[in-house]
Design an enzyme around this catalytic site. Sequence first.
Site, mmCIF file in Angstrom:
data_model
loop_
_atom_site.group_PDB
_atom_site.id
_atom_site.type_symbol
_atom_site.label_atom_id
_atom_site.label_comp_id
_atom_site.label_asym_id
_atom_site.label_seq_id
_atom_site.Cartn_x
_atom_site.Cartn_y
_atom_site.Cartn_z
ATOM 1 C CG ASP A 25 5.945 10.508 -6.059
ATOM 2 O OD1 ASP A 25 5.193 9.607 -6.492
ATOM 3 O OD2 ASP A 25 5.763 11.084 -4.970
ATOM 4 C CE LYS A 87 0.434 5.966 -8.100
ATOM 5 N NZ LYS A 87 1.408 6.569 -7.175
ATOM 6 C CD GLU A 186 4.184 5.257 -4.943
ATOM 7 O OE1 GLU A 186 3.485 5.128 -3.920
ATOM 8 O OE2 GLU A 186 3.719 5.608 -6.047
ATOM 9 C CG ASP A 208 2.985 5.984 0.035
ATOM 10 O OD1 ASP A 208 2.303 7.030 0.115
ATOM 11 O OD2 ASP A 208 3.653 5.702 -0.971
#
Length: 626
Positions: A25, A87, A186, A208
């Site tokens: 992850d 990210k 994800e 999320d």
Amino acid sequence: MALLQIAEPGQSAAPHEHKLAVGIDLGTTNSLVATVRSGEAVTLPDLEGRHTLPSVVRYCEGGAVEIGYAAREAATTDAHNTIVSAKRLLGRGLADVKSFQDVLPYDFVEGEGGMPFINTAQGERSPVQVSAEILKHLVERAEESLGGDLKGAVITVPAYFDDAQRQATKDAATLAGINVLRLLSEPTAAAVAYGLDQKEDSTILVYDLGGGTFDVSILRLSRGVFEVLATGGDSALGGDDFDSLLAEWISEQADVRTQMTASLSRQLMEQARSVKEQLTTADEAWASIDLAGKEISVSVSRVQFDELVDALVKKTIRACKRVVRDASLSLEDIEEIVMVGGSTRVPLVRQQVAELFGREPHVDIDPDRVVALGAAIQADVLAGNKPDADMLLLDVIPLSLGLETMGGLVEKVIHRNTAIPVARAQEFTTYQDGQTAMVVHILQGERELVDDCRSLAKFVLRGIPPMAAGAAKIRVSFQVDADGLLSVAAKELSTGTESQIQVKPSYGLNDTQIADMLRASYDSAKGDMALRALREQQVEANRLILALEQALNTDGKVLLSESEQSELHNEILQLRELAQGDDTAAIEQGVERLAKASDEFASRRMDANIQKALQGHTIQEIEKGA
């Protein structure tokens, strides 16, 4: 007598040997690596027993690189060389990342292809290079813990990551020396971690909220097939934004806004993060700021914090409603809700999600670990450790993919929300006589015109044999792999001449741009269709005019009288004038009128060509040739 073990060619001599594979992850704030041990998915800790790795990289003077906790501790004292939230920068252009400078205090410069680079003590570094350092560190942790080399890894990405962002993630993995078994969304990983793939049928919403991104996805599980029905969210909204609002509020309370430096800004962000975490279980927390040796303390209550972030939380709730609508469902149709990401620990977030759907969400698994655990389960399957596993995971593409055709129109080849992997092909032809090359322009978007969609790439197919317009057949094939990456090939069918490209845009769309494009397509649907019809008639009119003018230049004086030529030229002028206007019906009528007026000329040309072909041949020769 000893027995010899025999294996079929290409098979392992130890068929029951467990292959080492991991799920990673790659998070905005923290990253994790997990694997399956004795049938159970577990995250792998470092030597000090810590499972998460802060997604922070520091480039030190002298060439040393710090990753994780050590780097995070230096974020306040060496802010410009310590890269956090890389990210958020993946797959974006320079203009996009500059909008983050209020949160990320870096000196950005434009690199090749528009990719943003960050000036550090070791020179310019791209978000891809920063992410590669984090991935490399996680793989080293895994190989030390598992005692061997990895066969590969499944790396998770937000469902709303577009082609550019997925490609940037894969490039980072390649730079880190990782064999990527698959990029996995994800939300799908989270649902797998909760074992929801074991149900017969279910409709699942995955909420999320991580450090820098928010994703909401609706999955449908039916007979072992996991399909993403719709996705949404905001790839520039997350816990970092909660921290930013709180840090600004603390700076006002401490009256230090006029003394702001990069170091103080980072210190405020760290204190805000700490306060946010304390308020998960406490009703009050304290922020402590060191300003030139003087300590300033500020009290923050949960009520005050909730008031600060309420607008951001409501933004995520609106995204949930929108995605439910996109999936053609009602709120009551959602059977399971899975919470992912550290920011879902905020009590206000859980409260508002529960109120929206009228049921409590799944929060049993650590929200920071759930995605990595699901990725590890999928990696175990893809590595071949579970050959009988029948789980099928289908992600979708967020926006339609297509080609530019004559008149600046877009021909959609793969429509949005199509499950991937997918391949589609369509045949096209040439527009002009003798055309030997064709530009293939690949586009992304929902609108009908090229100008309203996003250009992904262009390439040229050369070597088309010179033929009459419309005679050549060019097949254009689109292929989106399981990682969501696009390849396009064009082939002229009579000769086999082929050209292809892997689409690697230098930066991608953020989710707000995608949402805006979708909204514009809905709002403009009627007008777009009318404009498309107009452009199609204009293309048809111009095609007919071009073909007729070429024919008149070649055979007009031979086959037509002067009055007949004059009549056709007048008809051409009338149609050309109509084609420059915006009356679709009038252009269509003009095309029909010119086609009818030129029928006799076309008939005479055909007769003349037949006579020319027969000239000098006997009937016996013709019969023999037949």
